[in-house]
Design an enzyme around this catalytic site. Structure first.
Site, mmCIF file in Angstrom:
data_model
loop_
_atom_site.group_PDB
_atom_site.id
_atom_site.type_symbol
_atom_site.label_atom_id
_atom_site.label_comp_id
_atom_site.label_asym_id
_atom_site.label_seq_id
_atom_site.Cartn_x
_atom_site.Cartn_y
_atom_site.Cartn_z
ATOM 1 N N HIS A 16 0.844 -1.205 0.000
ATOM 2 C CA HIS A 16 0.000 0.000 0.000
ATOM 3 C C HIS A 16 0.875 1.249 0.000
ATOM 4 C CE1 HIS A 16 -2.901 3.066 1.177
ATOM 5 N NE2 HIS A 16 -2.165 3.324 2.241
ATOM 6 N N ASP A 41 6.763 20.716 -26.922
ATOM 7 C CA ASP A 41 6.643 19.413 -26.264
ATOM 8 C C ASP A 41 7.647 19.410 -25.128
ATOM 9 O OD1 ASP A 41 6.601 16.396 -25.799
ATOM 10 O OD2 ASP A 41 5.297 16.542 -27.538
ATOM 11 N N TRP A 45 6.922 0.208 3.932
ATOM 12 C CA TRP A 45 7.492 0.778 2.705
ATOM 13 C C TRP A 45 8.924 1.269 2.898
ATOM 14 C CZ3 TRP A 45 8.806 5.840 0.852
ATOM 15 C CH2 TRP A 45 8.769 6.830 1.837
ATOM 16 N N SER A 48 12.859 5.773 -13.733
ATOM 17 C CA SER A 48 11.751 6.515 -14.338
ATOM 18 C C SER A 48 11.689 7.934 -13.779
ATOM 19 C CB SER A 48 10.444 5.771 -14.067
ATOM 20 O OG SER A 48 9.346 6.605 -14.303
ATOM 21 N N SER A 49 11.807 8.050 -12.458
ATOM 22 C CA SER A 49 11.715 9.372 -11.840
ATOM 23 C C SER A 49 12.866 10.266 -12.258
ATOM 24 C CB SER A 49 11.745 9.243 -10.319
ATOM 25 O OG SER A 49 10.556 8.698 -9.853
ATOM 26 N N HIS A 94 13.185 11.912 3.428
ATOM 27 C CA HIS A 94 12.585 13.180 3.816
ATOM 28 C C HIS A 94 12.392 14.126 2.649
ATOM 29 C CE1 HIS A 94 10.471 15.572 6.517
ATOM 30 N NE2 HIS A 94 11.003 16.595 5.906
ATOM 31 N N GLU A 117 11.770 13.185 -0.193
ATOM 32 C CA GLU A 117 10.645 12.565 -0.892
ATOM 33 C C GLU A 117 9.307 13.151 -0.433
ATOM 34 O OE1 GLU A 117 10.254 10.449 -3.318
ATOM 35 O OE2 GLU A 117 8.135 9.961 -3.033
ATOM 36 N N TYR A 168 8.772 16.128 0.332
ATOM 37 C CA TYR A 168 8.557 17.395 -0.383
ATOM 38 C C TYR A 168 8.446 17.178 -1.880
ATOM 39 C CZ TYR A 168 9.140 19.165 4.158
ATOM 40 O OH TYR A 168 8.939 19.366 5.488
ATOM 41 N N SER A 172 -1.300 26.760 -5.898
ATOM 42 C CA SER A 172 -0.934 28.129 -6.289
ATOM 43 C C SER A 172 -1.508 28.510 -7.649
ATOM 44 C CB SER A 172 0.589 28.276 -6.317
ATOM 45 O OG SER A 172 1.127 27.949 -5.064
ATOM 46 N N HIS A 205 15.038 13.114 11.953
ATOM 47 C CA HIS A 205 13.855 13.255 12.820
ATOM 48 C C HIS A 205 12.916 12.054 12.661
ATOM 49 C CE1 HIS A 205 11.873 15.762 9.391
ATOM 50 N NE2 HIS A 205 11.514 14.513 9.279
ATOM 51 N N HIS A 206 13.196 11.202 11.667
ATOM 52 C CA HIS A 206 12.449 9.949 11.556
ATOM 53 C C HIS A 206 13.046 8.870 12.464
ATOM 54 C CE1 HIS A 206 10.137 11.195 7.937
ATOM 55 N NE2 HIS A 206 11.191 11.951 7.723
ATOM 56 N N THR A 258 7.077 27.050 5.053
ATOM 57 C CA THR A 258 5.763 26.451 4.795
ATOM 58 C C THR A 258 4.661 27.405 5.223
ATOM 59 O OG1 THR A 258 6.804 24.319 5.246
ATOM 60 C CG2 THR A 258 4.423 24.346 5.076
ATOM 61 N N LYS A 317 4.026 30.026 2.718
ATOM 62 C CA LYS A 317 3.149 29.601 1.639
ATOM 63 C C LYS A 317 1.683 29.625 2.063
ATOM 64 C CE LYS A 317 4.800 26.671 -1.336
ATOM 65 N NZ LYS A 317 5.647 27.282 -2.360
ATOM 66 N N ARG A 359 1.537 1.242 15.177
ATOM 67 C CA ARG A 359 1.199 1.049 13.769
ATOM 68 C C ARG A 359 1.749 -0.292 13.304
ATOM 69 N NH1 ARG A 359 5.631 4.767 10.496
ATOM 70 N NH2 ARG A 359 4.494 4.023 8.697
#
Lengths: 528, 285
Positions: A80, A109, A145, A172-173, A256, A258, A260, A271, A305-306, A331, A334, A453
């Site tokens: 998931h 293009d 994950w 790909s990314s 991390h 990722e 963002y 925006s 921080h993770h 943040t 924004k 979890r």
């Protein structure tokens, strides 16, 4: 196979020329075709990952084991996560980038149209590997994950398939990001300086930088896992002088940013949408650009921080705490800018605006719980509880996914030439908004009460809120079928859309007809 | 119809192409073959090799198209700039890939290995000193770490010289001195091949005489993974240089239009810089 079409290129024919049937989609170099494929792939993966989430929520509806074995439960949470992050959310925003960035900057293009095709067609390969991993001996990876060592070293063949899937998703990314960055830097219409381009392009340019910088690091991390598994290396093996915590450091150095990578294009969409329905230009454009760049840069320096509870010097914990809290500053810039854009605007609340205002409220909730989690002393209490699950679903679902829905409703007139059914769109929003909160808000309570979890069973005192959460999840999941229906209905017909269906929308993308012709801006437009 | 001629003011957008899907099929075969092979199931190695064959076919076809388009004058200045930006970003991604492995090296040297020797861990690993080079507390055999000032120092000289020769070849191309271009390229390839051969010799030496293997704890792990990925990149770079030399012999590249050459030169300088970091942090310090 190329020569057959060589005579057609550069002829200035404005009509669509492409192969018929499936080969049109397999061989296409057209950014609109590729964008469409990305978006459909993303939706299919959203459904697959959603079914997995519902399996998890069905199991958690009551305490005790009901439907699945713990091993399968672990595989479901892992797939998931991987499928939603890499298969649903990221491809959705790449799809928007493909469709809209050339239109927004007046480019014919993408810069590398052939490579663009490959970026997309690698995704089904990765999806095949991930799905296949469920059917091999031992099943899919059950690590979550994050694929932490040492569990990932001990997993079966499914882990190898997952590792290669991650490699291919990374390729790909990276190719997609190189394409997007090059397109934005090199193919803007004359006169469109960087500080004049739409905010969606800015957020994607910075996202592309983040992807190119971090996806190779993730590739390195899973490569180390692979060699530890099969070739006797000792990266994550303490007896050999390595360290399982090393995996966490490398993973979160990717992981991390990722966050963002997923959030920044969502910020870009918001925006674009809020000014259109506030009928005012975006407030504080330059500060938005600088805030986006600041978020991206700081995101490289906050990864641990993770990992507050893995064992870290107090000085390290305090550094990562302050650095993390620092991200709240850009943040907040924004969020305040979006609010200021709406201030005294001629506001209307069509479906895209509803999703973006919903985003604003719920993403801010997710941001606040993020601040709470950033506090080392608090995090030690709630690490690996449902509080964390609630936090990142507020950011990922109500943040990224809601803005993606907003983007679809906002741009679908340009893609299909039809207006969507506003009544059904609003119904989709309210169903999603309410059921999302029913699903995830109670998880804050569960986490604070101590529910861990990634566990298929739980103590009796957690039963009530879990039942509420599961009920909300099923409503949320089935509400998305309504979204599918609205999209299909819009593709098949509906009120004709003008070139600029939203009277407050600005930009080159609204100067081309709806639906956008197969080829646009073959000659660079002139900016007024 | 006059409009069938190319329009150099217009950005080149390629026609539909079948090569990308070949690449996807290749990667599906390669990855599934590798999974089977690593788990000793069925004929995985053959599936893997079939995938590599499809990939090679795809690379020939795809780069062939690009070369035909380039030689055919379809790429204007703006396309050229796209290629430059794209190659720059690609090399940046490669830098970050190596950064992950260098990060792992620094982490184990500065944090993980010394931590295993702290009093906390003496219960688990009594008598472990935590001195680098280390293969970890669980590794009981003797091994000799690789010395810096033998073959590695010679290899440093070889690669640095090859960086100079490829630049000299570039000067030849800029001055339309095809002889200097060919000699410079050939010398660069020669130095590259020499480097790879010495690396192979060094690996054999490590395995046979130093008892230094990929499985020699964290020292063997970081040594072989870092130098191995670098060696792979040098090999790729050398293949790319050979392709460029063959294109030069076929008369490709003009002094004002030769990004294919420059891209490979950039890549070569990149592997050169990675080597310098390897020499300092893996071999020397």
């Amino acid at each position: 196979m190329e020569a057959a079409h060589a005579h057609e290129s550069g002829t200035g024919h404005e009509h669509a020329h492409h192969r018929a049937g499936i080969m049109r989609w397999v061989t296409t170099t057209n950014h609109k075709d590729i964008g469409t494929m990305y978006l459909w792939f993303s939706f299919v993966m959203f459904m697959v990952g959603g079914v997995m989430a519902l399996i998890v929520r069905a199991e958690l509806f009551q305490p005790g084991l009901q439907y699945v074995q713990p091993e399968f439960f672990n595989q479901m949470i892992t797939l998931h996560g991987l499928i939603m992050v890499f298969g649903a959310i990221m491809p959705a925003f790449v799809g928007f980038a493909n469709w809209m960035i050339p239109l927004m900057i007046g480019a014919p293009d993408m810069a590398f149209a052939r490579m663009n095709n490959w970026s997309f067609w690698l995704l089904p390969v990765a999806a095949i590997l991930l799905i296949a991993s469920m059917f091999v001996t031992g099943g899919a990876a059950g690590t979550g994950w994050t694929l932490y060592a040492p569990l990932s070293i001990q997993m079966g063949i499914g882990m190898d398939l997952t590792i290669f899937a991650v490699h291919i998703l990374g390729m790909s990314s990276i190719m997609g990001s190189i394409n997007i960055a090059t397109t934005i830097l090199n193919l803007r219409a004359p006169g469109m300086t960087l500080m004049k381009m739409p905010m969606f392009c800015w957020t994607w340019l910075i996202t592309a930088f983040l992807l190119i910088a971090t996806m190779p690091v993730l590739a390195g991390a899973v490569t180390m896992t692979l060699t530890d598994r099969h070739f006797g290396t000792s990266f994550f093996n303490a007896a050999g002088g390595g360290d399982p915590v090393l995996f966490q450091h490398i993973f979160w150095f990717f992981g991390h940013p990722e966050v963002y990578i997923i959030a920044l294009p969502a910020f870009g969409v918001v925006s674009q949408v809020i000014p259109a329905y506030a009928r005012k230009p975006l407030f504080g454009y330059a500060s938005m650009v600088y805030a986006t760049a600041s978020i991206a840069i700081i995101s490289f320096f906050v990864w641990a921080h993770h990992m507050y509870v893995v064992g870290m010097p107090v000085a390290g914990q305090i550094y990562f705490m302050y650095a993390t809290v620092l991200i709240a500053v850009p943040t907040a810039v924004k969020v305040f800018n979006w609010v200021a854009t709406m201030w005294r605007g001629a506001l209307t609340f069509e479906t895209p605006m509803l999703f973006c205002v919903g985003f604003l409220f719920l993403f801010t909730v997710g941001g606040f719980t993020g601040l709470i989690l950033a506090m080392t002393a608090v995090d030690v209490q709630v690490q690996d509880t449902y509080y964390v699950v609630a936090h990142f679903h507020y950011v990922m679902v109500a943040g990224a996914l809601f803005s993606a829905f907003g983007a679809v409703y906002f741009w679908i007139p340009k893609w299909t030439g039809h207006l969507y059914d506003e009544r059904l769109g609003k119904l989709h929003f309210w169903l999603s908004f309410i059921s999302f909160n029913v699903t995830f808000f109670p998880q804050h309570f569960l986490g604070l009460a101590g529910m861990p979890r990634r566990i298929p069973d739980y103590a009796l005192q957690f039963a009530d809120w879990n039942a509420v959460s599961s009920a909300g999840a099923f409503v949320f999941g089935f509400s998305q079928l309504l979204f599918l229906y609205v999209v299909l209905k819009t593709i098949r017909g509906g009120e004709k859309a003008e070139a600029r269906p939203w009277d407050g929308a600005q930009g080159l993308e609204w100067t081309v007809p709806s639906p956008a012709p197969y080829h646009t801006f073959q000659e660079a437009p002139t900016l007024r | 119809m006059a409009s069938t001629a190319h329009q150099p003011d217009r950005y080149f957008v390629p026609d539909p192409s079948s090569w990308p899907i070949f690449g996807s099929i290749a990667l599906l075969l390669m990855t599934s073959g590798a999974v089977l092979w690593m788990n000793k199931l069925g004929s995985g190695a053959y599936v893997l090799l079939a995938g590599v064959a499809v990939l090679v076919l795809m690379l020939f076809g795809w780069f062939g198209s690009v070369i035909r388009e380039s030689v055919g004058g379809r790429y204007n200045k703006r396309v050229d700039l796209s290629f430059r930006l794209g190659m720059g970003w690609f090399i940046f991604s490669e830098v970050m890939f190596f950064a992950a492995f260098f990060g792992a090296l620094f982490y184990v040297r500065v944090l993980a290995v010394p931590d295993l020797a702290t009093p906390d861990n003496q219960v688990l690993y009594p008598g472990f000193s935590g001195q680098w080079p280390s293969a970890g507390p669980g590794f009981k055999e003797m091994f000799t770490p690789m010395a810096a000032w033998g073959i590695p120092a010679i290899n440093t000289l070889l690669l640095l010289s090859s960086g100079a020769t490829v630049t000299w070849a570039h000067w030849g191309l800029l001055k339309d001195n095809r002889g200097q271009l060919k000699v410079g390229l050939a010398l660069t390839i020669l130095l590259g091949v020499l480097f790879i051969s010495l690396q192979a010799y060094e690996y054999a030496h490590a395995y046979q005489e130093l008892n230094l293997k990929l499985t020699t704890g964290i020292y063997g792990t970081t040594f072989f993974m870092l130098t191995g990925f670098h060696g792979l990149h040098v090999t790729l770079g050398a293949i790319m240089l050979i392709v460029i030399l063959m294109r030069v012999l076929a008369g490709h590249f003009r002094s004002e239009h030769h990004f294919g050459f420059e891209a490979v030169a950039w890549y070569w300088h990149f592997v050169d810089v990675v080597w310098l970091c390897l020499f300092i942090f893996v071999y020397w310090l």
